[in-house]
Design an enzyme around this catalytic site. Structure first.
Site, PDB file in Angstrom:
ATOM      1  N   GLY A 112      -7.070 -42.944  -8.752  1.00 61.49           N
ATOM      2  CA  GLY A 112      -7.772 -42.807  -7.552  1.00 61.49           C
ATOM      3  C   GLY A 112      -8.606 -41.737  -7.225  1.00 61.49           C
ATOM      4  N   ILE A 165       3.949 -49.460  -7.227  1.00 64.30           N
ATOM      5  CA  ILE A 165       4.835 -48.992  -6.237  1.00 64.30           C
ATOM      6  C   ILE A 165       5.321 -49.962  -5.363  1.00 64.30           C
ATOM      7  CG2 ILE A 165       3.809 -46.606  -6.315  1.00 64.30           C
ATOM      8  CD1 ILE A 165       2.421 -47.295  -3.749  1.00 64.30           C
ATOM      9  N   ASP A 175      -6.236 -39.881   9.128  1.00 63.03           N
ATOM     10  CA  ASP A 175      -6.932 -39.521  10.295  1.00 63.03           C
ATOM     11  C   ASP A 175      -6.854 -40.796  11.137  1.00 63.03           C
ATOM     12  OD1 ASP A 175      -8.731 -40.172   8.486  1.00 63.03           O
ATOM     13  OD2 ASP A 175     -10.384 -39.713  10.283  1.00 63.03           O
ATOM     14  N   TYR A 183      -5.760 -50.999   8.888  1.00 59.54           N
ATOM     15  CA  TYR A 183      -5.555 -49.998   7.859  1.00 59.54           C
ATOM     16  C   TYR A 183      -4.906 -48.922   8.769  1.00 59.54           C
ATOM     17  CZ  TYR A 183      -6.630 -45.953   5.161  1.00 59.54           C
ATOM     18  OH  TYR A 183      -6.646 -44.600   4.362  1.00 59.54           O
ATOM     19  N   TRP A 230     -11.949 -38.194   5.665  1.00 59.34           N
ATOM     20  CA  TRP A 230     -13.042 -38.205   5.275  1.00 59.34           C
ATOM     21  C   TRP A 230     -13.123 -37.659   3.950  1.00 59.34           C
ATOM     22  CZ3 TRP A 230     -17.935 -36.886   8.994  1.00 59.34           C
ATOM     23  CH2 TRP A 230     -17.557 -37.479  10.268  1.00 59.34           C
TER      24      TRP A 230
END
Ligand SMILES: NC(=O)c1ccc[n+]([C@@H]2O[C@H](COP(=O)([O-])OP(=O)(O)OC[C@H]3O[C@@H](n4cnc5c(N)ncnc54)[C@H](OP(=O)(O)O)[C@@H]3O)[C@@H](O)[C@H]2O)c1
Length: 301
Positions: A11, A39, A104, A127, A152
């Protein structure tokens, strides 16, 4: 040597850690993604981490498709929450520490003061809910863990807002970008450096491992609109950008309006210097401009 296993290594953050790891000579690193270590498979996690005999596991694996998560709820919960519990159980059994990455989006973004770690998290998106549940599961199963919430994220790797804006800016003469959501763009390489620096400082006995939640983003604040203007200006892209309100750009998952993280804890606990987002954006865009194999080719496709 301190031995570290990185999960979700293909990723954006995983590749960022991989790209800088050879600068950290005290750290021996193993990189896995779902093909080598899933995982979501608790038995595989226990066997793999026992055989690898690691000191740390950095979990970069996640279900990150924020809008899709609203209707792929089973998958999102499995990866962002249940799998984190698997990691915590394996960590307790095989005696390693976990550094887990969160977001966040655990906050509703309705306040206008940078969020500290002790502010009550009230996620609005599914999410965000799954990521918060993952944090809770980890602290229940392996309290000797560190959770780093970030925001972000962008980099030269994978798909992200910066690459999308370059691509769209080259294709279109006009774009409308949300201007009433603010946050701190975070260069994944900076976060990768912060994580490996913290582990190195612990390895060298400068600091001890202090479990708990930490916030990390680049310094400074902007809206998606400001961010896009900067990206286009640095890249020399001529595209008219019109600021719009969130209500004019509906998304399946609600986004926090104010997404700024207070980073005092991580800065004082481990003496981390955090660059301003503008400087880091320039670095990333320099790489994207120079390296056609990772950047522009992918962007223009
Ligand atoms: N991206 C952002 O803007 C942002 C913002 C705030 C926080 N974060 C957090 O930062 C962390 C890293 O984000 P990122 O952008 O680097 O995520 P990413 O690019 O989506 O990478 C996640 C990686 O995990 C892999 N993966 C999926 N299922 C797996 C499994 N069962 N076992 C092992 N690996 C698996 C994915 O493989 P596939 O691609 O094959 O599925 C992918 O390589 C995440 O925890 C995310 O929640 C991200």
């Amino acid at each position: 040597m301190t031995k570290i296993l990185v999960c979700g290594a293909n990723g954006q953050l995983g590749q960022s850690i991989r790209s800088i790891h050879d600068q950290y000579i005290d750290l021996e690193m193993v990189f896995t993604d779902i093909e080598e270590l899933d995982i979501c498979n608790p038995d595989q996690l226990i066997t793999y981490t026992q055989q690898a005999d690691i000191d740390y596991l950095i979990n970069c694996a996640a279900y990150t498709a924020v809008d899709k998560a609203e209707h792929e709820q089973v998958m999102a919960r499995k990866l962002n929450a249940d799998a984190v519990k698997n990691i915590g159980i394996a960590a307790t059994q095989n005696n390693f520490k976990v550094i887990h990455i969160s977001t966040d989006y655990v906050f509703d973004g309705k306040t206008f003061k940078p969020y500290s770690e002790n502010v009550l998290a009230v996620p609005e998106s599914f999410y965000g809910q799954t990521k918060l549940l993952g944090e809770k599961y980890l602290m229940e199963t392996q309290p000797d863990s560190m959770i780093i919430r970030t925001a972000w994220l962008y980099s030269e790797f994978g798909n992200n807002f910066v690459k999308t804006m370059i691509k769209l800016g080259k294709q279109k003469s006009e774009l409308s970008i949300v201007a009433d959501q603010v946050g701190s763009p975070t260069y994944a390489i900076d976060l990768a450096q912060a994580i490996l620096t913290i582990i190195t400082k612990i390895h060298n006995g400068i600091y001890i491992f202090k479990p708990g939640i930490y916030h990390y983003s680049n310094e400074g604040v902007c809206s998606w609109y400001d961010f896009t203007l900067y990206i286009h200006r640095i890249m020399g892209i001529d595209c008219k950008i019109t600021p719009i309100e969130s209500k004019d750009y509906p998304t399946a998952a609600p986004r926090p309006f104010y997404s700024v993280l207070n980073k005092s804890k991580i800065k004082t606990s481990y003496k981390i210097n955090i660059p301003h987002w503008g400087w880091s954006l320039e670095k990333c865009l320099c790489i994207l401009k120079a390296d056609r194999s990772v950047g522009i080719q992918e962007i223009t496709n």
